[in-house]
Enzyme design. Sequence first.
Site, PDB file in Angstrom:
ATOM      1  CE  LYS A  77      -2.045   3.509   6.502  1.00 17.30           C
ATOM      2  NZ  LYS A  77      -2.254   2.309   7.338  1.00 17.30           N
ATOM      3  CE  LYS A 117      -7.754  -0.576   2.071  1.00 20.27           C
ATOM      4  NZ  LYS A 117      -7.115  -0.147   3.262  1.00 20.27           N
ATOM      5  CD  GLU A 132      -3.076   0.815   2.146  1.00 18.10           C
ATOM      6  OE1 GLU A 132      -4.027   0.180   1.651  1.00 18.10           O
ATOM      7  OE2 GLU A 132      -3.046   1.173   3.329  1.00 18.10           O
ATOM      8  CG  ASN A 161      -9.301  -3.250   8.477  1.00 19.88           C
ATOM      9  OD1 ASN A 161      -8.176  -3.482   8.934  1.00 19.88           O
ATOM     10  ND2 ASN A 161      -9.686  -2.032   8.147  1.00 19.88           N
ATOM     11  CD  GLU A 188     -11.843  -2.572   5.497  1.00 25.53           C
ATOM     12  OE1 GLU A 188     -10.933  -2.273   4.698  1.00 25.53           O
ATOM     13  OE2 GLU A 188     -12.152  -1.862   6.475  1.00 25.53           O
ATOM     14  CD  GLU A 238      -8.807  -4.968   3.940  1.00 24.93           C
ATOM     15  OE1 GLU A 238      -9.542  -5.250   2.985  1.00 24.93           O
ATOM     16  OE2 GLU A 238      -9.034  -4.016   4.711  1.00 24.93           O
ATOM     17  CB  SER A 239      -5.018  -3.571   9.153  1.00 26.27           C
ATOM     18  OG  SER A 239      -5.748  -2.774   8.291  1.00 26.27           O
TER      19      SER A 239
HETATM   20  O1  LIG Z   1      -4.342   3.157   8.940  1.00 30.31           O
HETATM   21  C1  LIG Z   1      -5.000   3.904   9.672  1.00 30.31           C
HETATM   22  O2  LIG Z   1      -4.505   4.631  10.561  1.00 30.31           O
HETATM   23  C2  LIG Z   1      -6.495   3.976   9.516  1.00 30.31           C
HETATM   24  C3  LIG Z   1      -7.227   4.764  10.395  1.00 30.31           C
HETATM   25  C4  LIG Z   1      -8.593   4.859  10.244  1.00 30.31           C
HETATM   26  C5  LIG Z   1      -9.252   4.174   9.241  1.00 30.31           C
HETATM   27  C6  LIG Z   1      -8.534   3.383   8.353  1.00 30.31           C
HETATM   28  C7  LIG Z   1      -7.163   3.282   8.487  1.00 30.31           C
HETATM   29  N1  LIG Z   1      -6.421   2.522   7.612  1.00 30.31           N
HETATM   30  C8  LIG Z   1      -6.896   2.047   6.364  1.00 30.31           C
HETATM   31  C9  LIG Z   1      -6.457   0.699   6.025  1.00 30.31           C
HETATM   32  O3  LIG Z   1      -7.308  -0.106   5.726  1.00 30.31           O
HETATM   33  C10 LIG Z   1      -5.002   0.353   6.045  1.00 30.31           C
HETATM   34  O4  LIG Z   1      -4.310   1.372   5.415  1.00 30.31           O
HETATM   35  C11 LIG Z   1      -4.617  -0.951   5.368  1.00 30.31           C
HETATM   36  O5  LIG Z   1      -5.415  -2.007   5.759  1.00 30.31           O
HETATM   37  C12 LIG Z   1      -3.151  -1.272   5.716  1.00 30.31           C
HETATM   38  O6  LIG Z   1      -2.994  -1.357   7.110  1.00 30.31           O
HETATM   39  P1  LIG Z   1      -1.556  -1.334   7.798  1.00 30.31           P
HETATM   40  O7  LIG Z   1      -0.717  -2.388   7.148  1.00 30.31           O
HETATM   41  O8  LIG Z   1      -1.799  -1.641   9.236  1.00 30.31           O
HETATM   42  O9  LIG Z   1      -1.004   0.023   7.567  1.00 30.31           O
END
Ligand SMILES: O=C(O)c1ccccc1NCC(=O)[C@H](O)[C@H](O)COP(=O)(O)O
Length: 274
Positions: free
Chosen positions: A58, A117, A56, A182, A161, A212-213
């Site tokens: 980001k 996204k 991602e 997520n 999601e 995810e995440s």
């Molecule tokens: O990433 C955040 O801080 C966030 C806060 C509020 C709503 C959504 C958020 N993230 C969006 C996502 O879905 C993530 O960017 C994506 O799943 C990747 O997650 P990560 O690997 O933990 O950065």
Amino acid sequence: MNSRTDLAPAVESILAAARERADETSDRSPLSVDARPLSGAIRRAEADGRVPVIAEVKPTSPTAEGSREDDPVELAEAMVDGGATAISVLTEPTHFGGSPEALTRIRNAVDVPVLRKDFVLDESGLDVVEADLVLVIVRFVDDLEGLIEAAKRRGFQPLVEVHDPEELEVALDAGAEIIGVNNRDLARLEVDLETFELVAPEAPDDVTLIAESGVSTPADVRRMREAGADALLVGSAIMDHGEGETDVGENTRRLTRAGTQLDERENDDRSTEI
Ligand SMILES: O=C(O)c1ccccc1NCC(=O)[C@H](O)[C@H](O)COP(=O)(O)O
């Protein structure tokens, strides 16, 4: 929206901004997309011995410790070089530092599927920019079936999601074929990999399941794969928003090799050196 209660203030603010942007885009004509299939990209990664990782772009986020100002195209190219199966691009400008223009530049520069996204609330929100996949968050959409159909009509592959088994059922009933679980709880913004482990067994085999995440180490990758993830979506651990600004290509490679023969060979080499 399914549930207006119990959202973190940052998420409330993201939704307010999304509603404002929705007003600006309500009169656009429907897009028509010739999408690069995610399923084929996943198959190619597996055949190459890479873990399917959607990396991602980001630039920042409400939970990031800083931001990265690097050129998004250079970031995406480095991720593909590191073995990424697909690229996810945050297009939300206010809280994530993204833009639809950055997505278009990235999609023109790489040959893997690109996920948009963002926080799409209704059909008109789809007509902002062409992408191969578009994120649809069950919790934030009133007419989920209508939005999934509208996305497919335009040629997008909707990534739907969910966060718990109830939302999974809603997504399946609405026709979702690619489902992201997520691990980030949008009420407290905490991540817990157990979320995926709880939801994944409830999903039918013919669904493409994405964790995810919160995936940050090779051990996390192995854990999510063992729990049934067909692919992983990783942002923060690859972008590394801290002061170091590490190499996103290397950060991606560390995860795409996790648990594969290449990874084992490197571990063997390391243990011989010791
Ligand atoms: O990433 C955040 O801080 C966030 C806060 C509020 C709503 C959504 C958020 N993230 C969006 C996502 O879905 C993530 O960017 C994506 O799943 C990747 O997650 P990560 O690997 O933990 O950065």
